[in-house]
Write a protein that holds these residues in place. Structure first.
Motif, short mmCIF file in Angstrom:
data_model
loop_
_atom_site.label_atom_id
_atom_site.label_comp_id
_atom_site.label_asym_id
_atom_site.label_seq_id
_atom_site.Cartn_x
_atom_site.Cartn_y
_atom_site.Cartn_z
N LEU A 1 -14.22 4.06 58.60
CA LEU A 1 -15.34 2.93 58.72
C LEU A 1 -14.36 2.03 59.93
O LEU A 1 -14.94 1.71 60.87
CB LEU A 1 -15.89 2.45 57.72
CG LEU A 1 -16.99 1.43 57.86
CD1 LEU A 1 -18.19 2.35 58.43
CD2 LEU A 1 -17.56 1.14 56.44
N ALA A 2 -13.23 1.74 59.32
CA ALA A 2 -12.32 0.88 60.25
C ALA A 2 -12.11 1.61 61.69
O ALA A 2 -12.24 0.87 62.68
CB ALA A 2 -11.06 0.57 59.40
N VAL A 3 -11.84 2.65 61.88
CA VAL A 3 -11.70 3.50 62.93
C VAL A 3 -12.95 3.40 63.96
O VAL A 3 -13.03 3.02 65.23
CB VAL A 3 -11.52 5.16 62.77
CG1 VAL A 3 -11.73 5.80 64.15
CG2 VAL A 3 -10.04 5.06 62.39
N GLY A 4 -14.16 3.55 63.15
CA GLY A 4 -15.62 3.41 63.81
C GLY A 4 -15.57 1.92 64.40
O GLY A 4 -16.07 1.83 65.41
N TYR A 5 -15.27 0.95 63.56
CA TYR A 5 -15.41 -0.43 64.24
C TYR A 5 -14.34 -0.76 65.27
O TYR A 5 -14.70 -1.47 66.22
CB TYR A 5 -15.25 -1.49 63.01
CG TYR A 5 -16.89 -1.48 62.32
CD1 TYR A 5 -17.78 -2.06 62.77
CD2 TYR A 5 -16.65 -1.20 60.90
CE1 TYR A 5 -19.15 -2.14 61.91
CE2 TYR A 5 -17.80 -1.16 60.24
CZ TYR A 5 -19.07 -1.70 60.72
OH TYR A 5 -20.03 -1.77 60.10
N TYR A 6 -13.30 -0.15 65.05
CA TYR A 6 -12.16 -0.30 65.90
C TYR A 6 -12.73 0.22 67.51
O TYR A 6 -12.67 -0.46 68.46
CB TYR A 6 -10.98 0.42 65.90
CG TYR A 6 -9.89 0.25 66.75
CD1 TYR A 6 -8.93 -0.77 66.97
CD2 TYR A 6 -9.52 1.45 67.56
CE1 TYR A 6 -8.12 -0.87 67.88
CE2 TYR A 6 -8.58 1.03 68.52
CZ TYR A 6 -7.88 0.11 68.75
OH TYR A 6 -6.85 0.28 69.39
N ARG A 7 -13.30 1.37 67.43
CA ARG A 7 -13.66 2.09 68.46
C ARG A 7 -14.90 1.21 69.24
O ARG A 7 -15.27 1.10 70.52
CB ARG A 7 -14.17 3.61 68.34
CG ARG A 7 -13.08 4.40 68.06
CD ARG A 7 -12.49 4.91 69.42
NE ARG A 7 -11.14 5.49 69.26
CZ ARG A 7 -10.81 6.66 69.06
NH1 ARG A 7 -11.51 7.52 68.61
NH2 ARG A 7 -9.55 7.02 69.04
N SER A 8 -15.63 0.77 68.22
CA SER A 8 -16.90 -0.05 68.78
C SER A 8 -16.74 -1.48 69.17
O SER A 8 -17.64 -2.16 69.73
CB SER A 8 -18.03 -0.02 67.65
OG SER A 8 -17.70 -0.81 66.64
N GLY A 9 -15.56 -1.92 68.93
CA GLY A 9 -14.92 -3.18 69.26
C GLY A 9 -15.09 -4.38 68.33
O GLY A 9 -14.94 -5.58 68.72
N ASP A 10 -15.58 -4.06 67.20
CA ASP A 10 -15.66 -5.08 66.00
C ASP A 10 -14.17 -5.11 65.33
O ASP A 10 -14.16 -4.52 64.34
CB ASP A 10 -16.95 -4.71 65.26
CG ASP A 10 -17.17 -5.86 64.19
OD1 ASP A 10 -16.27 -6.68 63.94
OD2 ASP A 10 -18.22 -5.72 63.56
N HIS A 11 -13.52 -5.70 65.82
CA HIS A 11 -11.99 -5.83 65.47
C HIS A 11 -11.87 -6.70 64.05
O HIS A 11 -11.03 -6.63 63.38
CB HIS A 11 -10.94 -6.29 66.52
CG HIS A 11 -11.14 -5.49 67.93
ND1 HIS A 11 -10.52 -4.16 67.97
CD2 HIS A 11 -11.50 -5.75 69.02
CE1 HIS A 11 -10.90 -3.68 68.85
NE2 HIS A 11 -11.48 -4.67 69.72
N THR A 12 -12.79 -7.76 63.80
CA THR A 12 -12.90 -8.31 62.69
C THR A 12 -13.05 -7.62 61.48
O THR A 12 -12.44 -7.57 60.51
CB THR A 12 -13.56 -9.55 62.68
OG1 THR A 12 -13.26 -10.35 63.97
CG2 THR A 12 -13.74 -10.52 61.64
N ARG A 13 -13.98 -6.72 61.71
CA ARG A 13 -14.62 -5.80 60.57
C ARG A 13 -13.70 -4.65 60.28
O ARG A 13 -13.37 -4.44 59.14
CB ARG A 13 -16.02 -5.23 61.09
CG ARG A 13 -16.52 -4.34 59.66
CD ARG A 13 -16.84 -5.22 58.73
NE ARG A 13 -17.80 -4.49 57.61
CZ ARG A 13 -17.30 -4.32 56.60
NH1 ARG A 13 -16.49 -4.97 55.86
NH2 ARG A 13 -18.20 -3.36 55.67
N CYS A 14 -13.05 -4.33 61.47
CA CYS A 14 -11.83 -3.31 61.51
C CYS A 14 -10.74 -3.65 60.46
O CYS A 14 -10.37 -3.12 59.68
CB CYS A 14 -11.30 -2.84 62.75
SG CYS A 14 -10.15 -1.67 62.90
#
Length: 168
Positions: free
Chosen positions: A97-110
């Motif tokens: 899920l962190a990888v997905g958020y990293y790829r989508s640009g949500d670095h706080t959630r990552c």
């Protein structure tokens, strides 16, 4: 000298491109895994079906296609609601899920999800690397934001100075 110039341009290019070491997944692999999931859904044991879903989630969040990444995030959010996971199984969904958020640009959630993975498995090299890349991306984005703001202030000040000079 030429080597130094080449290294400089490579580092500048990497700074702006966000060069990361997370693997990418192509559309053909995703289609193959989707077929596996469909086959596993018809009569396979529950654990086989869940393994196929996790492989599909992995492939989706590693895709270059933003819609696939969002679909993988949605699947993993659903998996995260399952409280009956063993510790090793519990580390995978937050990391993916962190990888997905990293790829989508949500670095706080990552960042939050990587920390959650590292609480389960503190020495997990993939999660440590993702944390390092995410922190670097946050710093880079902050530096770019500061540069844009400084440019805007400079243009505004130049415009005001030109207007004042024109009135005199």
């Amino acid at each position: 000298m030429a080597d130094n110039v080449g290294k400089f341009f490579d580092s500048v290019s990497n700074f702006f491109s966000g060069d990361d070491q997370i693997p990418w997944c192509d559309r053909d692999l995703i289609a193959g895994i989707e077929k596996e999931v469909a086959d596993a859904q018809n009569g396979s044991p529950d654990h086989v079906f869940k393994e196929c879903l996790m492989r599909l989630s992995w492939a989706l969040v590693h895709s270059r296609n933003p819609e696939d990444v969002q679909r993988g995030i949605a699947m993993l959010e659903e998996v995260m609601r399952d409280p009956t996971k063993a510790p090793l199984e519990a580390r995978e969904p937050p990391y993916l899920l962190a990888v997905g958020y990293y790829r989508s640009g949500d670095h706080t959630r990552c960042r939050e999800l990587v920390e959650q993975s590292l609480m389960i498995a503190p020495d997990w090299r993939q999660a440590l690397n993702l944390k390092k890349m995410n922190e670097a991306r946050i710093k880079r984005d902050g530096a770019i934001g500061i540069g844009i703001a400084a440019t805007a202030v400079g243009l505004l000040a130049g415009g005001i100075a030109a207007a004042v000079a024109r009135k005199k």
